[in-house]
Design an enzyme around this catalytic site. Structure first.
Site, mmCIF file in Angstrom:
data_model
loop_
_atom_site.group_PDB
_atom_site.id
_atom_site.type_symbol
_atom_site.label_atom_id
_atom_site.label_comp_id
_atom_site.label_asym_id
_atom_site.label_seq_id
_atom_site.Cartn_x
_atom_site.Cartn_y
_atom_site.Cartn_z
ATOM 1 N N TYR A 31 84.538 73.858 24.456
ATOM 2 C CA TYR A 31 83.539 72.787 24.470
ATOM 3 C C TYR A 31 82.131 73.339 24.705
ATOM 4 O O TYR A 31 81.911 74.238 25.519
ATOM 5 C CB TYR A 31 83.858 71.760 25.571
ATOM 6 N N LYS B 117 57.937 38.168 -9.506
ATOM 7 C CA LYS B 117 58.993 39.146 -9.257
ATOM 8 C C LYS B 117 60.235 38.612 -8.559
ATOM 9 O O LYS B 117 60.163 37.771 -7.677
ATOM 10 C CB LYS B 117 58.417 40.292 -8.402
ATOM 11 N N THR C 176 77.218 57.162 -21.670
ATOM 12 C CA THR C 176 77.180 58.517 -21.117
ATOM 13 C C THR C 176 75.750 58.986 -21.334
ATOM 14 O O THR C 176 75.110 58.601 -22.322
ATOM 15 C CB THR C 176 78.162 59.485 -21.818
ATOM 16 N N HIS C 177 75.245 59.748 -20.400
ATOM 17 C CA HIS C 177 73.841 60.195 -20.446
ATOM 18 C C HIS C 177 72.885 59.000 -20.494
ATOM 19 O O HIS C 177 71.774 59.125 -21.004
ATOM 20 C CB HIS C 177 73.571 61.123 -21.644
ATOM 21 N N GLN D 262 78.039 66.730 21.862
ATOM 22 C CA GLN D 262 77.581 65.398 22.261
ATOM 23 C C GLN D 262 76.779 64.722 21.150
ATOM 24 O O GLN D 262 76.698 63.503 21.090
ATOM 25 C CB GLN D 262 76.734 65.531 23.537
ATOM 26 N N GLU E 215 68.900 48.298 -3.948
ATOM 27 C CA GLU E 215 68.078 49.494 -3.722
ATOM 28 C C GLU E 215 68.288 50.042 -2.311
ATOM 29 O O GLU E 215 68.358 51.259 -2.100
ATOM 30 C CB GLU E 215 66.600 49.161 -3.928
ATOM 31 N N ASN F 293 85.480 66.422 29.045
ATOM 32 C CA ASN F 293 85.702 66.958 27.699
ATOM 33 C C ASN F 293 86.902 66.310 27.009
ATOM 34 O O ASN F 293 86.819 65.894 25.850
ATOM 35 C CB ASN F 293 85.899 68.478 27.757
ATOM 36 N N SER G 167 73.853 60.951 27.428
ATOM 37 C CA SER G 167 74.414 60.452 26.160
ATOM 38 C C SER G 167 74.718 58.961 26.240
ATOM 39 O O SER G 167 75.376 58.420 25.359
ATOM 40 C CB SER G 167 75.681 61.235 25.812
ATOM 41 N N LYS H 114 78.322 61.696 18.247
ATOM 42 C CA LYS H 114 78.554 60.249 18.242
ATOM 43 C C LYS H 114 77.453 59.469 17.532
ATOM 44 O O LYS H 114 77.735 58.559 16.744
ATOM 45 C CB LYS H 114 78.754 59.746 19.673
ATOM 46 N N SER I 192 57.887 39.491 -4.425
ATOM 47 C CA SER I 192 56.791 40.422 -4.208
ATOM 48 C C SER I 192 55.654 39.692 -3.507
ATOM 49 O O SER I 192 55.428 38.506 -3.740
ATOM 50 C CB SER I 192 56.304 40.979 -5.549
ATOM 51 N N ASN J 189 63.242 40.908 -7.110
ATOM 52 C CA ASN J 189 63.629 42.318 -7.009
ATOM 53 C C ASN J 189 65.038 42.513 -6.443
ATOM 54 O O ASN J 189 65.453 41.787 -5.543
ATOM 55 C CB ASN J 189 62.640 43.065 -6.115
HETATM 56 N N1 ARG Z 1 78.683 63.335 26.696
HETATM 57 C C1 ARG Z 1 79.561 64.406 26.508
HETATM 58 C C2 ARG Z 1 79.972 64.515 25.044
HETATM 59 O O1 ARG Z 1 79.861 63.561 24.343
HETATM 60 C C3 ARG Z 1 80.777 64.222 27.351
HETATM 61 C C4 ARG Z 1 81.428 65.500 27.741
HETATM 62 C C5 ARG Z 1 80.553 66.198 28.710
HETATM 63 N N2 ARG Z 1 81.138 67.397 29.168
HETATM 64 C C6 ARG Z 1 80.455 68.328 29.792
HETATM 65 N N3 ARG Z 1 81.083 69.372 30.144
HETATM 66 N N4 ARG Z 1 79.165 68.248 29.997
HETATM 67 O O2 ARG Z 1 80.382 65.534 24.568
#
Ligand code: ARG
Length: 468
Positions: free
Chosen positions: A326, A292, A164-165, A331, A299, A119, A32, A334, A286, A294
């Site tokens: 967990y 043009k 409206t509409h 993972q 957009e 975790n 990760s 993020k 363009s 734009n």
């Molecule tokens: N990269 C993991 C996450 O974002 C970190 C926690 C990993 N924990 C594990 N037991 N493998 O969730």
């Protein structure tokens, strides 16, 4: 070389258990680091709080505490200065930092992970990151609202059609329309702030899922990291990322707002409306059509709303089937959350630039007030004020509008009084003044209405709201 190749430096924290390790491709698949490398400083911050607490509680010695804390501080400095680079071959940011610590301090480095798990570590890092990133996003939101309110203030008297509409409906002002946008954005601000308040609890010490048998002081780490309290239940702390869902939700809603504002802008910038001229520096041309100009930025913001909706759906779907506590599925959170927050922030800043420099064409807006019988509702209310039941007034004015259309008249005010009287004797000479667009707007001066003094009141309230 693949940047994910397991590095020589960063250790695999679970290496003791498995005789055979995943191959390079498989290792990279479960890594990760590309997403969590941005949590490096928070990871160090969390580790320093943890180490100091371990020292204070006598779980590690004072010398080890000092050595670990000093080295962690140094690693942070080096990362910030760029003299130490995150090893993208590491499994994650936690392994990387612990690896550097161990390389430099030997067995002392190996003490840092007592009483914690990745975790609770990642949950803490992420909350710490959000505790400073979300306020920055809120700052951008406030800046956007202020930009719009400033413009709204200038245009509290600038008449334009309300729709409206997408059909011309009633006269309003540009200021009123812009304040409508701001009101939604102010609620977005509230959503981010609420989510921040709820995530303000520290998961550190929750361990893998069941806390630790070591005498940790979770109150102390929570306090030193700036959280209001430790989380209540260790299992919940590592299993749930509802704060990620909330923020991704707030981001998706904010982007939905921006997307709709941009849709207004795209329409207004068209030859058909001509209500607005976007600055040349906020437009593109363009490659084939020389004439043009734009509204690409508007957009693109509209288009990027798709990403944030996608991220929210991705997160909800990822989380819905995870058994407690967990699981590695988490993972995936993020990448989606960071993308959503980054997207909102960049779109807000682009939107601001566009709105600050846009030129409004008041003459076109005013011209659009003629021809759509936008004064019809006010004509009906005129009759109601003279005692006619609303439904009858509505029908009467509908007939007047039909008369106008038959006679090629573009407004009820183009119809002579005698003709109006054939539909209702309640019409008097004052009807012509009453139905001027400016009068229609001025009459709607109740709370929430478009009358200039009322819109100025709304602007004042929003200014106070966002300054808190
Ligand atoms: N990269 C993991 C996450 O974002 C970190 C926690 C990993 N924990 C594990 N037991 N493998 O969730």
């Amino acid at each position: 070389m693949d940047e994910h190749t397991p590095s020589q430096g960063a250790p695999i924290l679970w290496a003791g258990r498995l005789e055979e390790k995943p191959g390079a491709g498989a290792f990279a698949f479960q890594s990760s680091i590309m997403a969590d490398k941005r949590l490096a400083l928070e990871d160090i911050q969390g580790s320093r709080a943890h180490v100091l607490m371990l020292g204070k509680e006598g779980i590690i010695s004072r010398e080890h505490t000092t050595a670990l804390d000093t080295e962690l501080a140094r690693i942070a400095e080096e990362l910030e200065a760029g003299t130490l680079k995150v090893d993208l071959g590491a499994e994650d940011i936690h392994s990387f930092i612990e690896g550097v610590l161990t390389q430099r301090l030997g067995d002392t480095g190996r003490m840092v992970h007592a009483g914690r798990s990745r975790n609770d570590q990642v949950a803490t890092d992420l909350r710490l990151y959000l505790k400073h990133e979300v306020p920055r996003l809120c700052g951008e939101l406030k800046e956007t609202i202020l930009t719009l309110l400033d413009r709204a203030e200038t245009y509290t008297e600038a008449l334009m059609p309300g729709y409206t509409h997408l059909q011309r409906a009633q006269p309003v002002t540009l200021g009123y329309h812009l304040v409508a946008w701001c009101t939604g954005l102010a609620r977005d601000l509230g959503r981010f702030t609420d989510a921040l308040a709820r995530l303000d609890e520290c998961p550190l010490g929750a361990g893998a899922l069941a806390g630790s048998g070591l005498p940790l002081n979770r109150e102390a780490t929570a306090r030193s990291l700036g959280f209001s309290a430790p989380t209540l239940n260790a299992m919940d702390s590592v299993a749930d990322r509802d704060f990620v869902l909330e923020l991704a939700g707030a981001a998706a809603i904010t982007m939905t707002h921006l997307s709709r504002f941009c849709e207004d802008l795209v329409l207004w910038a068209s030859e058909e409306f001509k209500f607005i001229d976007l600055a040349e520096s906020w437009s593109t041309g363009s490659s084939i059509m020389p004439q043009k100009k734009n509204p690409d930025f508007a957009e693109l913001i509209r288009g990027k709303a798709g990403r944030t909706t996608g991220n929210l759906v991705c997160l909800l779907t990822m989380m819905k089937g995870i058994p407690y506590a967990y699981n590695k599925d988490l993972q995936e959170d993020k990448e989606a959350l960071f993308d959503s927050l980054d997207t909102v922030r960049s779109c807000l800043s682009i939107f601001q630039g566009m709105m600050r420099t846009a030129v409004f064409n008041q003459d076109y807006m005013e011209r659009a007030l003629i021809g759509g019988f936008l004064e019809a509702t006010d004509a009906a209310e005129y009759l109601v004020r003279k005692g006619l039941p609303f439904r009858i007034a509505h029908e009467t004015v509908a007939l007047v509008v039909r008369d106008c259309i038959t006679h090629g008249q573009r407004s009820i005010t183009e119809r002579p009084l005698e003709e109006l009287k054939t539909r209702s004797l309640l019409f008097e000479a004052d009807i012509f003044q009453t139905l001027k667009p400016g009068s229609c707007v001025a009459a709607r001066n109740g709370p929430g209405g478009p009358a200039p003094e009322e819109v100025r009141r709304q602007i004042g309230i929003l200014r106070v709201k966002i300054s808190r």
